[in-house]
Design an enzyme around this catalytic site. Structure first.
Site, PDB file in Angstrom:
ATOM      1  N   ASP A 107     -19.504  48.196 -19.925  1.00  0.00           N
ATOM      2  CA  ASP A 107     -20.281  49.432 -19.886  1.00  0.00           C
ATOM      3  C   ASP A 107     -21.228  49.323 -18.691  1.00  0.00           C
ATOM      4  OD1 ASP A 107     -22.624  51.195 -20.787  1.00  0.00           O
ATOM      5  OD2 ASP A 107     -21.135  51.668 -22.302  1.00  0.00           O
ATOM      6  N   LYS A 135     -16.082  51.445 -18.027  1.00  0.00           N
ATOM      7  CA  LYS A 135     -16.712  52.741 -17.748  1.00  0.00           C
ATOM      8  C   LYS A 135     -17.340  52.662 -16.367  1.00  0.00           C
ATOM      9  CE  LYS A 135     -18.310  53.447 -22.535  1.00  0.00           C
ATOM     10  NZ  LYS A 135     -19.547  53.516 -23.367  1.00  0.00           N
ATOM     11  N   PHE A 156     -19.302  57.157 -25.616  1.00  0.00           N
ATOM     12  CA  PHE A 156     -19.271  56.063 -26.582  1.00  0.00           C
ATOM     13  C   PHE A 156     -17.947  56.082 -27.340  1.00  0.00           C
ATOM     14  CE2 PHE A 156     -20.276  53.418 -30.199  1.00  0.00           C
ATOM     15  CZ  PHE A 156     -20.951  52.381 -29.572  1.00  0.00           C
TER      16      PHE A 156
HETATM   17  P1  XMP Z   1     -22.748  46.236 -21.222  1.00  0.00           P
HETATM   18  O1  XMP Z   1     -23.524  47.517 -21.090  1.00  0.00           O
HETATM   19  O2  XMP Z   1     -23.662  45.042 -21.147  1.00  0.00           O
HETATM   20  O3  XMP Z   1     -22.192  46.324 -22.685  1.00  0.00           O
HETATM   21  O4  XMP Z   1     -21.610  46.172 -20.233  1.00  0.00           O
HETATM   22  C1  XMP Z   1     -21.179  45.530 -23.111  1.00  0.00           C
HETATM   23  C2  XMP Z   1     -21.096  45.514 -24.609  1.00  0.00           C
HETATM   24  O5  XMP Z   1     -21.648  46.683 -25.207  1.00  0.00           O
HETATM   25  C3  XMP Z   1     -20.817  47.202 -26.197  1.00  0.00           C
HETATM   26  N1  XMP Z   1     -20.389  48.568 -25.817  1.00  0.00           N
HETATM   27  C4  XMP Z   1     -19.751  49.433 -26.596  1.00  0.00           C
HETATM   28  N2  XMP Z   1     -19.361  49.341 -27.875  1.00  0.00           N
HETATM   29  N3  XMP Z   1     -18.447  51.533 -27.753  1.00  0.00           N
HETATM   30  C5  XMP Z   1     -18.706  50.397 -28.444  1.00  0.00           C
HETATM   31  O6  XMP Z   1     -18.325  50.325 -29.605  1.00  0.00           O
HETATM   32  C6  XMP Z   1     -18.812  51.715 -26.472  1.00  0.00           C
HETATM   33  O7  XMP Z   1     -18.547  52.761 -25.875  1.00  0.00           O
HETATM   34  C7  XMP Z   1     -19.511  50.608 -25.861  1.00  0.00           C
HETATM   35  N4  XMP Z   1     -20.011  50.390 -24.622  1.00  0.00           N
HETATM   36  C8  XMP Z   1     -20.535  49.154 -24.638  1.00  0.00           C
HETATM   37  C9  XMP Z   1     -19.675  46.239 -26.323  1.00  0.00           C
HETATM   38  O8  XMP Z   1     -19.936  45.323 -27.352  1.00  0.00           O
HETATM   39  C10 XMP Z   1     -19.649  45.501 -25.018  1.00  0.00           C
HETATM   40  O9  XMP Z   1     -19.175  44.183 -25.121  1.00  0.00           O
END
Ligand code: XMP
Ligand code: MG
Length: 183
Positions: A107, A135, A156
């Site tokens: 993300d 994303k 999400f």
């Molecule tokens: P970051 O922002 O650090 O986030 O790249 C990574 C972790 O956040 C969770 N994540 C999600 N979980 N739907 C989810 O169920 C989403 O759209 C989503 N986006 C981020 C996930 O655990 C990931 O490893």
């Protein structure tokens, strides 16, 4: 659980189980070439990567080991906090190992960029990343991800290991969570 079992909780279906399996197989073929003659250590990030790991590891026609880490960066909401904590560490010594981090989703990239540096600092011979979903619009830091299944819009998503408040992990496909579920 099928996508049709929770239809009203989703605004759209992004990928079916078949599409996900095809994407994982494609990545496995690339990894077989890139790691020919080697025995990579697959590091799964709990809990989201459980389904990707199970399918990817079995699809791979290479000897590979599996280990697991649990990190927290999210809580139970839908926004990344940027604060990473190790909740469960690896059992494996990484010295000289070829590591492939297996993740459900990138993300902001904050979790993976931290994890990448952390694993590199333990003496691994190489560390690469396989993320099923990415994303691009949500990126806050650049992370070099060698293997990606799908690039998705900045919404999400749940299913195939991804949860909202621990729900929907057992969904076979991936869909966009409807706002009425979390607001
Ligand atoms: P970051 O922002 O650090 O986030 O790249 C990574 C972790 O956040 C969770 N994540 C999600 N979980 N739907 C989810 O169920 C989403 O759209 C989503 N986006 C981020 C996930 O655990 C990931 O490893
Ligand atoms: Mg995760």
């Amino acid at each position: 659980m099928e996508l049709s079992d929770i239809e009203s909780d989703l605004t759209s279906v992004l990928y079916t189980e078949e599409q996900i399996h095809a994407a994982i197989a494609e990545v496995a073929r690339a990894v077989e070439v890139d790691y020919a003659g080697r025995e990579p250590l697959l590091v799964g990030v709990l809990k989201g990567a459980v389904m990707v790991m199970a399918d990817f590891a079995r699809e791979l026609k290479l000897n590979a080991q599996m280990d697991w880490m649990a990190v927290s960066s999210y809580g139970s909401g839908t926004k990344s906090s940027g604060v990473v904590r190790i909740l469960k560490d690896l059992d494996t010594d990484l010295h000289g190992r070829d590591v492939i981090i297996v993740e459900d989703i990138i993300d902001s990239g904050l979790t993976l960029s931290w994890l990448l540096e952390n694993l590199k600092s333990r003496g691994a011979a190489s560390v690469e990343i396989f993320a099923l979903l990415r994303k691009p619009e949500a990126a806050k830091v650049h992370v070099d991800v060698k293997y990606v299944g799908f690039e998705i819009p900045n919404e999400f998503v749940v299913g195939y290991g991804l949860d909202f408040a621990e729900k929907y992990r057992n969904l076979r496909g991936v869909g966009v969570l409807a706002p009425h579920v979390y607001s």
